[in-house]
Design a protein around this motif. Structure first.
Motif, short mmCIF file in Angstrom:
data_model
loop_
_atom_site.label_atom_id
_atom_site.label_comp_id
_atom_site.label_asym_id
_atom_site.label_seq_id
_atom_site.Cartn_x
_atom_site.Cartn_y
_atom_site.Cartn_z
N VAL A 1 0.76 -1.21 -0.01
CA VAL A 1 0.03 0.11 0.20
C VAL A 1 0.90 1.37 -0.08
O VAL A 1 1.89 1.21 0.49
N GLN A 2 0.35 2.29 -0.68
CA GLN A 2 1.23 3.67 -0.81
C GLN A 2 0.77 4.23 0.68
O GLN A 2 -0.30 4.15 1.16
N LYS A 3 1.74 4.88 1.04
CA LYS A 3 1.66 5.72 2.35
C LYS A 3 0.41 6.68 2.11
O LYS A 3 0.20 7.24 1.13
N GLY A 4 -0.46 6.82 3.19
CA GLY A 4 -1.62 7.69 3.15
C GLY A 4 -2.75 6.84 2.74
O GLY A 4 -4.03 6.99 2.71
N ALA B 1 1.67 -8.53 18.97
CA ALA B 1 1.03 -7.56 19.95
C ALA B 1 -0.65 -7.45 19.65
O ALA B 1 -0.80 -7.33 18.39
N LEU B 2 -1.18 -7.22 20.60
CA LEU B 2 -2.68 -7.22 20.07
C LEU B 2 -2.87 -5.72 19.84
O LEU B 2 -2.42 -4.83 20.58
N LEU B 3 -3.66 -5.76 18.81
CA LEU B 3 -3.90 -4.34 18.17
C LEU B 3 -5.06 -3.92 18.50
O LEU B 3 -5.36 -2.81 18.95
N ILE B 4 -6.19 -4.57 18.21
CA ILE B 4 -7.60 -4.26 18.17
C ILE B 4 -8.34 -5.59 18.32
O ILE B 4 -8.06 -6.70 17.72
N ALA B 5 -9.49 -5.53 19.33
CA ALA B 5 -10.26 -6.71 19.10
C ALA B 5 -11.68 -6.21 19.11
O ALA B 5 -12.11 -5.22 19.77
N ILE B 6 -12.70 -7.47 18.59
CA ILE B 6 -14.03 -7.10 18.87
C ILE B 6 -14.88 -8.26 19.22
O ILE B 6 -14.40 -9.36 19.04
N GLY C 1 -8.30 4.66 16.85
CA GLY C 1 -7.18 5.44 16.06
C GLY C 1 -7.34 5.14 14.56
O GLY C 1 -8.64 5.50 13.91
N ARG C 2 -6.46 4.99 13.95
CA ARG C 2 -6.54 4.69 12.53
C ARG C 2 -6.87 3.26 12.24
O ARG C 2 -7.08 2.88 10.85
N PHE C 3 -7.05 2.29 13.20
CA PHE C 3 -7.58 1.05 12.91
C PHE C 3 -8.91 0.74 13.09
O PHE C 3 -9.64 1.32 14.20
N THR C 4 -9.55 0.12 12.52
CA THR C 4 -10.92 -0.37 12.50
C THR C 4 -11.27 -1.75 12.12
O THR C 4 -10.71 -2.24 11.20
N SER D 1 -2.45 4.94 6.14
CA SER D 1 -1.21 3.83 6.43
C SER D 1 0.14 4.49 6.30
O SER D 1 0.33 5.44 5.35
N GLN D 2 0.99 4.11 7.14
CA GLN D 2 2.26 4.51 7.36
C GLN D 2 3.45 3.60 6.89
O GLN D 2 3.21 2.36 7.35
N PRO D 3 4.61 3.94 6.89
CA PRO D 3 5.65 2.97 6.65
C PRO D 3 5.92 2.07 7.90
O PRO D 3 6.42 1.03 7.78
#
Lengths: 110, 115
Positions: free
Chosen positions: A13-16, A45-50, A60-63, A80-82
């Protein structure tokens, strides 16, 4: 039988841009769906959960988007960031039994 | 919160020797600990699940006499690779789960190289 199927195997993916990783599960008894982020040589590492009583969770930026009827859930990484370049694993769980997807290697290019 | 440590982070041992890896939950009581093995660019392979004070439950195909797991307290589990061989070289990761909450928190992993 693979309980959790994850796709794609790799993603560039391209940045952004928006990164989208999909998972599908078999067992309707699963009641916890986490996403993990793993950098090379490190533990996940646990990022996000549902949990299945909601259709979307944002941190934040994660859905996470969750579709109970289709037995599918996905991770969206906005802007998305590097530094997001890593391997991402989805999982499904019931009563402390976890089933992991095969992982998605994400590369975010500047 | 929910920090899990592993020691050592990497180890090199000679074929035929035994190696012990420690997994600790630093700020919570872990009723269940899991041990995984991970090959390069592959997913996590569950080796065994251990509950505090009871014997570990091994996954099919995992030799319990070779991979000894002890979960002596609510904060410590150990994995001993006995009579290690080069094919045991891998990345070993533990995780811990809190009582009543089913999130898993992973340790940083241990890189084992058997020469």
């Amino acid at each position: 039988q693979q309980q959790v199927k994850q796709s794609p195997q790799s993603l560039i993916v391209q940045k952004g841009g928006i990164s989208i990783i999909n998972c599908a599960y078999e067992n309707t008894a699963f009641d916890y769906f986490p996403w993990y982020q793993q950098f090379p040589g490190k533990g996940p590492a646990l990022l996000i959960a549902i949990r299945p009583d909601v259709s979307e969770k944002k941190e934040g930026r994660f859905t996470i988007s969750f579709n109970k009827s289709a037995k599918q859930f996905s991770l969206h990484i906005m802007d998305s960031q590097p530094g997001d370049s890593a391997t991402y694993f989805c999982a499904a769980s019931r009563s402390n039994q976890f089933y992991f997807g095969t992982g998605t290697s994400l590369t975010v290019i500047p | 919160g929910a920090v899990v440590s592993q020691h050592p982070s990497w180890v090199i041992c000679k074929s035929g020797t035994s190696v012990k890896i420690e997994c600790r939950s630093l700020d919570f009581q872990a009723t269940t600990m899991f041990w995984y093995r991970q090959f390069p660019k592959q997913s996590l392979m569950l080796m065994a699940t251990s509950n505090e004070g009871s014997k570990a439950t091994y996954e099919q195909g995992v030799e319990k006499d070779k991979f000894l797991i002890n979960h002596a307290s609510l904060t410590l589990s150990t994995l001993t690779v006995t009579s290690a061989h080069p094919e045991d070289s891998s990345f070993y990761i533990c995780s811990a789960s809190r009582r009543t909450l089913y999130e898993q928190y992973f340790g940083p992993g241990t890189r084992l190289t058997v020469t």
